[in-house]
Every structure is written in structure tokens, then in C-alpha cells.
Design a protein around this motif. Structure first.
Motif, PDB file in Angstrom:
ATOM      1  N   PRO A   1     -12.752   2.666 -14.396  1.00 59.64           N
ATOM      2  CA  PRO A   1     -11.543   1.855 -14.574  1.00 59.64           C
ATOM      3  C   PRO A   1     -10.254   2.657 -14.694  1.00 59.64           C
ATOM      4  O   PRO A   1      -9.173   2.089 -14.730  1.00 59.64           O
ATOM      5  N   VAL A   2     -10.354   3.987 -14.736  1.00 53.53           N
ATOM      6  CA  VAL A   2      -9.161   4.826 -14.841  1.00 53.53           C
ATOM      7  C   VAL A   2      -8.814   5.452 -13.495  1.00 53.53           C
ATOM      8  O   VAL A   2      -7.656   5.435 -13.067  1.00 53.53           O
ATOM      9  N   ASN A   3      -9.806   5.999 -12.802  1.00 49.87           N
ATOM     10  CA  ASN A   3      -9.582   6.609 -11.490  1.00 49.87           C
ATOM     11  C   ASN A   3     -10.751   6.250 -10.578  1.00 49.87           C
ATOM     12  O   ASN A   3     -11.879   6.691 -10.807  1.00 49.87           O
ATOM     13  N   ASP A   4     -10.467   5.449  -9.576  1.00 49.44           N
ATOM     14  CA  ASP A   4     -11.491   5.037  -8.624  1.00 49.44           C
ATOM     15  C   ASP A   4     -10.815   4.948  -7.262  1.00 49.44           C
ATOM     16  O   ASP A   4      -9.922   4.117  -7.067  1.00 49.44           O
ATOM     17  N   ASP A   5     -11.221   5.812  -6.347  1.00 56.36           N
ATOM     18  CA  ASP A   5     -10.506   5.889  -5.071  1.00 56.36           C
ATOM     19  C   ASP A   5     -10.847   4.775  -4.094  1.00 56.36           C
ATOM     20  O   ASP A   5     -10.209   4.660  -3.047  1.00 56.36           O
ATOM     21  N   GLU A   6     -11.823   3.922  -4.438  1.00 59.77           N
ATOM     22  CA  GLU A   6     -12.130   2.814  -3.522  1.00 59.77           C
ATOM     23  C   GLU A   6     -12.716   1.637  -4.287  1.00 59.77           C
ATOM     24  O   GLU A   6     -13.827   1.686  -4.793  1.00 59.77           O
ATOM     25  N   VAL A   7     -11.911   0.573  -4.408  1.00 61.20           N
ATOM     26  CA  VAL A   7     -12.368  -0.687  -4.977  1.00 61.20           C
ATOM     27  C   VAL A   7     -12.019  -1.792  -3.983  1.00 61.20           C
ATOM     28  O   VAL A   7     -11.262  -1.562  -3.032  1.00 61.20           O
ATOM     29  N   THR A   8     -12.575  -2.954  -4.186  1.00 57.96           N
ATOM     30  CA  THR A   8     -12.278  -4.098  -3.327  1.00 57.96           C
ATOM     31  C   THR A   8     -11.523  -5.133  -4.142  1.00 57.96           C
ATOM     32  O   THR A   8     -11.964  -5.503  -5.235  1.00 57.96           O
TER      33      THR A   8
END
Length: 177
Positions: A25-32
Motif C-alpha cells: 500500500p506504500v509503493n506498488d508499481d502496478e495496480v488496477t
């Protein structure tokens, strides 16, 4: 702003954001990110804001618009572009605004809410006039008011003659889980 806030409080504008694939939830390079609209009568806190943990029904004409890209960087969601169709229930009449090239940015909270959110895009001038024509059936001054504000205000999507066919706009928002 007051009219828009009262529409939200009455359940006439409930924007729903579904985030999938969040590994961090802080750093995620790919979410939808899937943008939807809902309806229902929200429960409000003493501050007048929508309380978290409620369930709403999807609007029957919910657009299910998915952002082309979305990621979380330092706890801030960045998503877009997408087309956001936003149905607004105003005085018993439903109007739909279609935001083109929409981008969403919001600070994520630990419980899945969003703070300091911003949704920005552009709306067709013809669509605004069509809304004014519909509203003018009950109050002719509405169309004249929209024309006075919109005419010459286009700043996006120039046509072959260089006349802009859309107006940019943005909403500041906060969201609850």
C-alpha cells in the motif's frame, strides 16, 4: 460546491474506486483501478462526511472504467487516463458528465480510504449544452447560465479550426473504505 456536497450527502453522486493487485500500500508499481458509480443513501458522521464501512449498490449504468495505468508511490495513488462517466442526480433529474482523459491522484490511508484526492479531466462543451437544454425544460434560465459560463471557455481538444471542444475540470475529494 454546496450543491455538489448536498448531492453527495443525498446519495446522488457516489464515486466508487476498486483497487486490485495491491501488493504494497506504500509503493506498488502496478495496480488496477476500476472506476464505478454507485447509489444509495449514505450514513453521515457528525462532520457531514460519508462514514466508512458502508455498502452501496452499483449504479445501473455504472461505467466500469479501468485506468490504463495505475501505481502507488510513497502512499499516493496515481491512475489514468480513463473515461469517467459520472451520473449526477440533481433535484430528481439524472444528468451524466463524461470526463475524458481523466486522471486520479489520492493519498492512501491505512484503512483503505483516500485523502487529498483529485480527479481531473475534460468535458465536452456540446455535452454541457445538452445538459443545459434538458434542465431548461424546467427552468429556461439554466441553459442561458451554462452558455454564459461555457462559451469561449474551451481549453482542450482543439478541432481542425483550432477551436477547443472541451473544458478542463477537476474535483477535490476524500474517500472512505
Amino acid at each position: 460546491e454546496g450543491l455538489l456536497q448536498s448531492i453527495i450527502e443525498e446519495g446522488g453522486l457516489l464515486m466508487m474506486v476498486q483497487l486490485d493487485g495491491v501488493d504494497d500500500p506504500v509503493n506498488d508499481d502496478e495496480v488496477t483501478l476500476l472506476f464505478r458509480t454507485g447509489f444509495g443513501s449514505p450514513l453521515l458522521g457528525t462532520d457531514g462526511k460519508v462514514l466508512s464501512g458502508q455498502t452501496f449498490t452499483l449504479h445501473p449504468e455504472s461505467p466500469d472504467s479501468q485506468a490504463e495505468t495505475a501505481h502507488i508511490e510513497n502512499g499516493v495513488l496515481h491512475a489514468g487516463p480513463l473515461t469517467a462517466r459520472i451520473p449526477l442526480l440533481v433535484f430528481g433529474m439524472t444528468y451524466e458528465l463524461t470526463f475524458q482523459n481523466t486522471r486520479i491522484r489520492a493519498t492512501m490511508t491505512e484503512d483503505g480510504g483516500m485523502l487529498d484526492g483529485l480527479l481531473g479531466g475534460s468535458v465536452s462543451i456540446d455535452e454541457l449544452y445538452a445538459i443545459g437544454e434538458t434542465a431548461a425544460q424546467d427552468d429556461p434560465s439554466v441553459l442561458a447560465g451554462i452558455q454564459a459560463v461555457v462559451t469561449g471557455s474551451g481549453d482542450m481538444a482543439p478541432d481542425a479550426e483550432g477551436q477547443c471542444q472541451q473544458i478542463s475540470g477537476a474535483f477535490a475529494f476524500s474517500g472512505v473504505s
